[in-house]
Design an enzyme around this catalytic site. Structure first.
Site, PDB file in Angstrom:
ATOM      1  N   ASP A 380       0.971  -1.107   0.121  1.00 16.74           N
ATOM      2  CA  ASP A 380       0.046  -0.027   0.122  1.00 16.74           C
ATOM      3  C   ASP A 380       0.732   1.162  -0.022  1.00 16.74           C
ATOM      4  O   ASP A 380       1.875   1.207   0.617  1.00 16.74           O
ATOM      5  CB  ASP A 380      -1.016  -0.147   1.255  1.00 16.74           C
ATOM      6  N   LYS A 381       0.465   2.284  -0.827  1.00 18.87           N
ATOM      7  CA  LYS A 381       1.496   3.366  -0.633  1.00 18.87           C
ATOM      8  C   LYS A 381       1.498   4.422   0.467  1.00 18.87           C
ATOM      9  O   LYS A 381       2.537   4.436   1.073  1.00 18.87           O
ATOM     10  CB  LYS A 381       1.133   4.347  -2.073  1.00 18.87           C
ATOM     11  N   THR A 382       0.566   4.881   0.831  1.00 19.49           N
ATOM     12  CA  THR A 382       0.298   5.873   1.641  1.00 19.49           C
ATOM     13  C   THR A 382       0.448   5.074   3.254  1.00 19.49           C
ATOM     14  O   THR A 382       0.071   4.343   3.480  1.00 19.49           O
ATOM     15  CB  THR A 382      -0.909   6.534   1.939  1.00 19.49           C
ATOM     16  N   THR A 533      -2.745   1.964  -4.441  1.00 16.10           N
ATOM     17  CA  THR A 533      -3.098   3.148  -3.945  1.00 16.10           C
ATOM     18  C   THR A 533      -4.647   3.544  -4.563  1.00 16.10           C
ATOM     19  O   THR A 533      -4.941   3.146  -5.874  1.00 16.10           O
ATOM     20  CB  THR A 533      -1.958   4.374  -4.209  1.00 16.10           C
ATOM     21  N   GLY A 534      -5.239   4.316  -3.919  1.00 13.64           N
ATOM     22  CA  GLY A 534      -6.290   5.213  -4.226  1.00 13.64           C
ATOM     23  C   GLY A 534      -6.041   6.462  -4.974  1.00 13.64           C
ATOM     24  O   GLY A 534      -6.919   7.211  -5.379  1.00 13.64           O
ATOM     25  N   LYS A 561      -9.403  -3.418  -3.368  1.00 10.84           N
ATOM     26  CA  LYS A 561      -8.080  -3.893  -3.045  1.00 10.84           C
ATOM     27  C   LYS A 561      -7.995  -5.253  -3.186  1.00 10.84           C
ATOM     28  O   LYS A 561      -6.752  -5.770  -3.550  1.00 10.84           O
ATOM     29  CB  LYS A 561      -7.502  -3.263  -1.872  1.00 10.84           C
ATOM     30  N   ASP A 580      -1.738  -0.864   5.883  1.00  7.00           N
ATOM     31  CA  ASP A 580      -2.107  -0.368   7.449  1.00  7.00           C
ATOM     32  C   ASP A 580      -3.356   0.269   7.590  1.00  7.00           C
ATOM     33  O   ASP A 580      -3.799   0.578   8.734  1.00  7.00           O
ATOM     34  CB  ASP A 580      -1.086   0.927   7.584  1.00  7.00           C
ATOM     35  N   ASP A 584      -7.446  -2.000   3.890  1.00  7.30           N
ATOM     36  CA  ASP A 584      -6.424  -3.012   3.370  1.00  7.30           C
ATOM     37  C   ASP A 584      -6.780  -4.160   4.082  1.00  7.30           C
ATOM     38  O   ASP A 584      -6.079  -5.432   3.775  1.00  7.30           O
ATOM     39  CB  ASP A 584      -4.906  -2.604   3.829  1.00  7.30           C
TER      40      ASP A 584
END
Length: 697
Positions: A380-382, A533-534, A561, A580, A584
């Site tokens: 996950d990116k963020t 990512t969104g 996701k 996180d 997710d």
């Protein structure tokens, strides 16, 4: 990042919205496994309690056993009733300590899937019957296995207790999701407001959500506006402005203002409940894997059964029924080695300890086994690859003015704001050693920006909404820079003096330096790296290019996701998911290995098989290296444990009796114990594996 431009002053009311990690969700020795498999319905506390009582009862059983005394060369004390100590206490041990294995073995027999439980159940049952036959003097047999029965049950209970402590729980994730909802809500009535349980809310009700309070249900804002912390649902750290007509979701937090919301969905119809169902479905889809030790146990069960049958028939045909019984019983008892019961649990226990020292919490044994087979790690990116907070990337001043001077002015205006964007600008100015002027008259303009007086000038800092409200445009020389920033997905804030744009600042979600090392190290190990990512495509592609990521999934809706995980799996890839947020959780549960960032939400951590105590993505490498090392140890221990059987069972059956080589019941039991010691020592070698995320290569 576009929502960063809607910044305003955050109040301290944000704090109550944060969900305390692990509060009320500790899964200790009372944890019950509800999934499929040999431990279904058993709790860690049950195995622990039965082990300790069995161990205490085993001491007199072993001490007063004639066979054990003969092995060590001493005579057990004799007094009235002493001969009945092993049979009586051994019977208690068989029914109390052995009951989980007897029930488990019966279930495996019914399902026609023999495994460890059936192997243990068979061994202790044969030992129990044979020992009672000997104690009662029936047939003149010398098959006193009370001490072996006691030790076998005690050691197997110990092994399963150790193993259970390494297992995760599907139910924990669902409990943590439910905990995101408040217990009560303020419902608006004609007479004012009333506090009601959320179970009393109905679609169409009007509720009052105060600053810092959590949404009790899905709904639409009717009156007021507030920045909502939706990180529990979206995983994105930035707040989102919600005003009249905007939808809001159960579990999110109004951080700064009070709003009135009309309820549109409650209970099972909410978005949060939908995620809860996805978690349950995804976990069920990945809970059917069979453990390595169970496969070995299944082989040994068939091997022992066939060997016992052949032994009995062969010795009976040779005309010696007593020898046939003795040999068959010995074969069936020693076919269940202590080593096999401890081989996997010991490796898992030591691996778990080693991982914890490296900041990795292993919750599920299968996650440890599967990690070595992973083909792709999906980040996950963020908050995982990035810091999840804005960082000043560039500054541009109009009319050739000083960039440092512009940043100092922006920092002065923002100095009294607690918004993440404001903190990022002030931090950047201080990092560059700039002298930040004193500002007065600070005012927050919700959704547009902030205003303050600096050196007698009234300055404003805000995004496109501010320029639109003031009906001014930026100079073309400045617009060239800001267009480039926006194209790569950066948030742009302008510094305005009256009707004149002095310059602009770009902010982006900062990429962790550790992420670069983690991506490179994973690729060096032959593992692909993907990112989900969104965020908008241009934002995702910019981060992906910066980190040299193999595949990027952008603009993915929260509920989709886990579909991307399934998509990768459909290509034949084994996936480890690192995330996180609540959104997710289904993906973490569906992936072969779910890895939660420890700084994330309770739900993400409960859904995952592995939790990283910190937020360093390099810790994933520790998991990969440990998985490969522990798998080697598991196989070495299993080869030793099963190899011992393959050699000792034929000897116990008497295949070399013609040469005068016969493995007696006592000798077989001693060899079994020796095998356990070898396995235990080999497992200790795992402590040599060095797991340091800061030294990944």
């Amino acid at each position: 990042m576009e929502n960063l431009t809607q910044h305003h002053n955050h109040s301290a009311a944000t704090a109550p919205g944060h969900h305390g990690h692990h509060e009320g969700h500790s899964h200790d020795d009372d944890h019950v496994v509800r999934a499929h498999g040999q431990h279904a319905g058993h709790s860690t506390a049950m195995f622990k309690d039965r082990f300790w009582l069995t161990l205490v009862l085993s001491v007199p059983v072993v001490y007063f056993s004639p066979m054990f005394g003969h092995l060590l060369g001493y005579m057990p004390p004799e007094f009235s009733g002493s001969a009945w100590i092993p049979p009586v206490l051994g019977t208690v041990i068989f029914f109390y300590g052995g009951m989980p294995f007897l029930k488990g073995g019966l279930n495996e027999l019914k399902s026609r899937q023999p495994g460890m439980m059936l192997l243990i159940g068979m061994a202790i049952s044969v030992a129990f019957v044979a020992s009672w036959v000997t104690s009662l003097g029936i047939g003149g047999f010398d098959l006193d296995f009370w001490w072996e029965l006691a030790l076998l049950v005690a050691i197997m209970l110990l092994g399963h207790w150790i193993e259970m402590r390494a297992l995760g729980s599907a139910q924990g994730a669902l409990d943590a999701l439910a905990a995101l909802l408040p217990d009560e809500a303020e419902r608006i009535t004609d007479a004012g407001t009333e506090t009601v349980s959320i179970s009393e809310l109905r679609a169409g009700d009007m509720v009052l959500v105060r600053s810092g309070a959590r949404m009790p249900a899905d709904g639409t804002v009717i009156d007021g506006q507030a920045d909502f912390d939706e990180s529990m649902i979206t995983g994105e750290s930035k707040t989102v402005l919600r005003s009249s007509g905007d939808p809001v979701v159960a579990g999110t937090v109004a951080t700064d203002n009070t709003v009135r919301v009309r309820v549109s969905a409650v209970g099972d119809d909410t978005a949060l409940a939908g995620i809860q169902r996805l978690v349950a479905e995804a976990q069920a889809s990945s809970s059917r894997a069979q453990a390595l030790a169970d496969r070995a146990a299944a082989f040994l069960f068939y091997f022992a059964t066939v060997a016992g049958l052949i032994t009995f028939i062969a010795w009976t045909l040779l005309g010696s029924v007593p020898d046939a019984v003795t040999r068959t019983v010995t074969v069936l008892v020693i076919a269940c080695p202590h080593a096999l019961g401890l081989a996997i649990p010991l490796v898992i226990a030591i691996s778990t300890e080693q991982a914890a020292r490296a900041g990795v919490l292993i919750k599920n044994r299968m996650a440890l086994e599967r990690m070595r087979t992973i083909d792709v790690v999906l980040f996950d990116k963020t908050g995982t690859l990035t810091k999840g907070e804005p960082e000043v990337k560039d500054v541009a001043a109009a009319d050739g003015a000083s960039r440092e001077g512009l940043l100092a002015l922006a920092a002065a205006v923002e100095s009294d704001s607690e918004h993440p964007v404001a903190r990022a600008i002030v931090k950047a100015a201080r990092h560059r050693g700039l002298d930040i002027p004193q500002a007065t008259g600070f005012t927050s303009m919700t959704g547009r920006g902030v205003r303050a007086t600096v050196d007698g000038r009234t300055l404003q800092v805000g995004g496109p909404a501010l320029l639109k409200e003031l009906r001014i445009t930026e100079p073309e020389t400045l617009a060239a820079s800001t267009r480039e920033w926006m194209d790569r997905g950066a948030a742009v804030l302008h510094v305005v003096d009256g009707n004149r744009v002095l310059g602009a600042v770009s902010l982006e979600d900062a990429v962790r330096e550790e992420s670069r090392q983690a991506v490179t190290a994973l690729q060096n190990r032959g593992i692909k790296v993907a990112m989900i990512t969104g965020d908008a495509r241009q934002v995702a592609n910019a981060v992906g290019a910066e980190l040299n990521i193999d595949e990027v999934f952008a603009e993915v809706l929260p509920a989709d996701k886990d579909k991307k995980v399934a998509e990768l799996q459909a290509r034949g890839l084994k996936v480890a998911m690192v995330g996180d947020g609540v959104n997710d959780s289904p993906a973490l549960a569906r992936a072969e290995v779910g890895i939660a960032i420890g700084a994330g939400t309770d739900v993400a951590m409960e859904s995952a098989g592995v939790v990283l105590a910190g937020n360093d993505p390099r810790a994933v490498l520790s998991m990969v290296d440990l998985s490969r090392a522990s798998y080697r140890k598991m196989w070495q221990n299993l080869v030793w444990a099963t190899g011992y059987n393959i050699i000792s069972v034929p000897l116990a059956a008497g295949v070399l009796a013609f040469a005068g080589i016969v493995l007696s019941p006592a000798a077989g039991a001693v060899l079994m114990s020796a095998s356990t010691i070898v396995v235990a020592l080999n497992a200790q070698l795992l402590r040599r594996v060095k797991l340091n995320p800061t030294q990944v290569r």
